[in-house]
Motif scaffolding. Sequence first.
Motif, PDB file in Angstrom:
ATOM      1  N   GLU A  29     -52.671   1.496 -38.758  1.00 18.71           N
ATOM      2  CA  GLU A  29     -53.968   1.046 -39.236  1.00 18.71           C
ATOM      3  C   GLU A  29     -54.122  -0.447 -38.927  1.00 18.71           C
ATOM      4  OE1 GLU A  29     -56.170   3.061 -41.325  1.00 18.71           O
ATOM      5  OE2 GLU A  29     -54.897   4.682 -40.572  1.00 18.71           O
ATOM      6  N   ARG A  80     -55.852  -3.858 -40.430  1.00 15.58           N
ATOM      7  CA  ARG A  80     -56.456  -4.417 -41.635  1.00 15.58           C
ATOM      8  C   ARG A  80     -56.426  -5.932 -41.552  1.00 15.58           C
ATOM      9  NH1 ARG A  80     -53.703  -0.038 -44.836  1.00 15.58           N
ATOM     10  NH2 ARG A  80     -55.323   1.553 -44.916  1.00 15.58           N
ATOM     11  N   ARG A  81     -57.434  -6.545 -42.136  1.00 16.30           N
ATOM     12  CA  ARG A  81     -57.504  -8.002 -42.184  1.00 16.30           C
ATOM     13  C   ARG A  81     -57.444  -8.467 -43.637  1.00 16.30           C
ATOM     14  NH1 ARG A  81     -62.597  -8.226 -38.230  1.00 16.30           N
ATOM     15  NH2 ARG A  81     -61.546  -7.670 -36.272  1.00 16.30           N
ATOM     16  N   GLU A 117     -59.252  -5.548 -45.883  1.00 16.32           N
ATOM     17  CA  GLU A 117     -60.365  -4.713 -45.471  1.00 16.32           C
ATOM     18  C   GLU A 117     -60.005  -4.018 -44.169  1.00 16.32           C
ATOM     19  OE1 GLU A 117     -63.675  -7.299 -44.968  1.00 16.32           O
ATOM     20  OE2 GLU A 117     -62.757  -8.471 -43.352  1.00 16.32           O
ATOM     21  N   ASP A 118     -60.488  -2.782 -44.019  1.00 18.49           N
ATOM     22  CA  ASP A 118     -60.251  -2.039 -42.784  1.00 18.49           C
ATOM     23  C   ASP A 118     -61.001  -2.696 -41.633  1.00 18.49           C
ATOM     24  OD1 ASP A 118     -58.686  -0.212 -44.119  1.00 18.49           O
ATOM     25  OD2 ASP A 118     -60.334   1.176 -44.494  1.00 18.49           O
ATOM     26  N   VAL A 119     -60.397  -2.666 -40.459  1.00 24.09           N
ATOM     27  CA  VAL A 119     -61.016  -3.227 -39.259  1.00 24.09           C
ATOM     28  C   VAL A 119     -61.790  -2.123 -38.558  1.00 24.09           C
ATOM     29  CG1 VAL A 119     -60.603  -4.274 -37.006  1.00 24.09           C
ATOM     30  CG2 VAL A 119     -59.244  -4.982 -38.992  1.00 24.09           C
ATOM     31  N   THR A 120     -63.091  -2.296 -38.428  1.00 25.97           N
ATOM     32  CA  THR A 120     -63.916  -1.302 -37.731  1.00 25.97           C
ATOM     33  C   THR A 120     -64.116  -1.665 -36.259  1.00 25.97           C
ATOM     34  OG1 THR A 120     -65.901  -2.452 -38.501  1.00 25.97           O
ATOM     35  CG2 THR A 120     -65.101  -0.611 -39.839  1.00 25.97           C
ATOM     36  N   VAL A 121     -64.172  -2.962 -35.969  1.00 27.08           N
ATOM     37  CA  VAL A 121     -64.303  -3.428 -34.585  1.00 27.08           C
ATOM     38  C   VAL A 121     -63.144  -4.382 -34.314  1.00 27.08           C
ATOM     39  CG1 VAL A 121     -65.749  -4.579 -32.889  1.00 27.08           C
ATOM     40  CG2 VAL A 121     -66.816  -3.231 -34.720  1.00 27.08           C
ATOM     41  N   PRO A 122     -62.041  -3.895 -33.729  1.00 27.97           N
ATOM     42  CA  PRO A 122     -60.874  -4.752 -33.523  1.00 27.97           C
ATOM     43  C   PRO A 122     -61.116  -5.802 -32.452  1.00 27.97           C
ATOM     44  CG  PRO A 122     -60.520  -2.599 -32.531  1.00 27.97           C
ATOM     45  CD  PRO A 122     -61.800  -2.505 -33.297  1.00 27.97           C
ATOM     46  N   ARG A 169     -58.545   8.380 -51.829  1.00 32.73           N
ATOM     47  CA  ARG A 169     -59.506   9.082 -50.994  1.00 32.73           C
ATOM     48  C   ARG A 169     -59.652  10.492 -51.548  1.00 32.73           C
ATOM     49  NH1 ARG A 169     -59.720   6.647 -45.599  1.00 32.73           N
ATOM     50  NH2 ARG A 169     -58.367   4.824 -45.580  1.00 32.73           N
ATOM     51  N   GLU A 212     -55.847  -7.562 -31.958  1.00 33.97           N
ATOM     52  CA  GLU A 212     -55.616  -6.364 -32.777  1.00 33.97           C
ATOM     53  C   GLU A 212     -55.446  -5.129 -31.908  1.00 33.97           C
ATOM     54  OE1 GLU A 212     -58.019  -7.848 -36.779  1.00 33.97           O
ATOM     55  OE2 GLU A 212     -59.107  -6.943 -35.102  1.00 33.97           O
ATOM     56  N   ARG A 244     -52.041  -2.885 -31.894  1.00 36.34           N
ATOM     57  CA  ARG A 244     -52.075  -1.438 -32.130  1.00 36.34           C
ATOM     58  C   ARG A 244     -51.413  -0.670 -30.992  1.00 36.34           C
ATOM     59  NH1 ARG A 244     -57.904   0.620 -31.758  1.00 36.34           N
ATOM     60  NH2 ARG A 244     -57.379   0.274 -29.572  1.00 36.34           N
TER      61      ARG A 244
END
Length: 281
Positions: free
Chosen positions: A73, A75-76, A84-89, A12, A93, A97
């Motif tokens: 975080e 991730r799936r 891939e990052d999870v934007t809508v859990p 990043r 999930e 968390r």
Amino acid sequence: MEHAEIMTQPLRLALRATLIAPVLAMVPTPAARAGVGDLMVAPTRIILDGGRGTEIILNNIGDETATYRISVELRRMKPDGGFEDVTVPNAMEVIARDMIVYAPRRVTLPPRQPQTIRIAARAPAGLADGEYRVHLLFRAIPPAQAPVKTPADFKGIGFALTPIYGVTIPVIVRLGNLSARAGIANVGKVQLAGKPAIALELSRAGSRSTFGEVRVIKAGLTTPLAAQKGIAVYTELDKRQVTLPIDDALIAQASGPVTVQYLETVDGVTTKLAETTAILR
């Protein structure tokens, strides 16, 4: 990643911009100070039962003091084994968390100095049996840098780029008497980075993920043609692709009948999750 199941967070970049004129240019910055990426994490995979917690040991193996921020975080796993990052859990999930507790959340480590992170799962009452997973991210916080000096005749938008490194490990909570079954299919030779490799498909069924070593064995050889540890198939998938590089010393032997095994080791006991035979051509 996840090889041990530890994954380097994609690079990043923190950007600092100064508007000079409507022209875009890149201003080089000093290399990141030593110590920012020199983090060792042990263990590299955590399994909790919703009761007693455990500890993670961080160790700065660099030569300078480094600071890390710790966060949860989601991730799936993708069918190719990446993440891939999870934007809508989804509901599971969100529960995963919210049940993870840990401390501290930020550490500053002098060189060769270990630090203990305490982690546990607080499962809500009545939670259904199953496997719940998050990923714990250890993200380096780069030290402050002096302003970048630009040439007197420079015109444009200057960006100072600071790499931010991170490492993730999976944290898995298992509740109830869970089980899993695995299978191996579609074994064949492919090219990986210009060299022969063995591709295959792992399948999974049941109420938990699988994690173990894949071996490709040929009769008469004392070592596997190919082997890789730390291969998981998480519960969001029922199958994934795996590609194993062939041992350089055994490439000439990589043809004909082979046996492929998927082995899982828990508390020192190794179980054969799946086995198949194939012919390499």
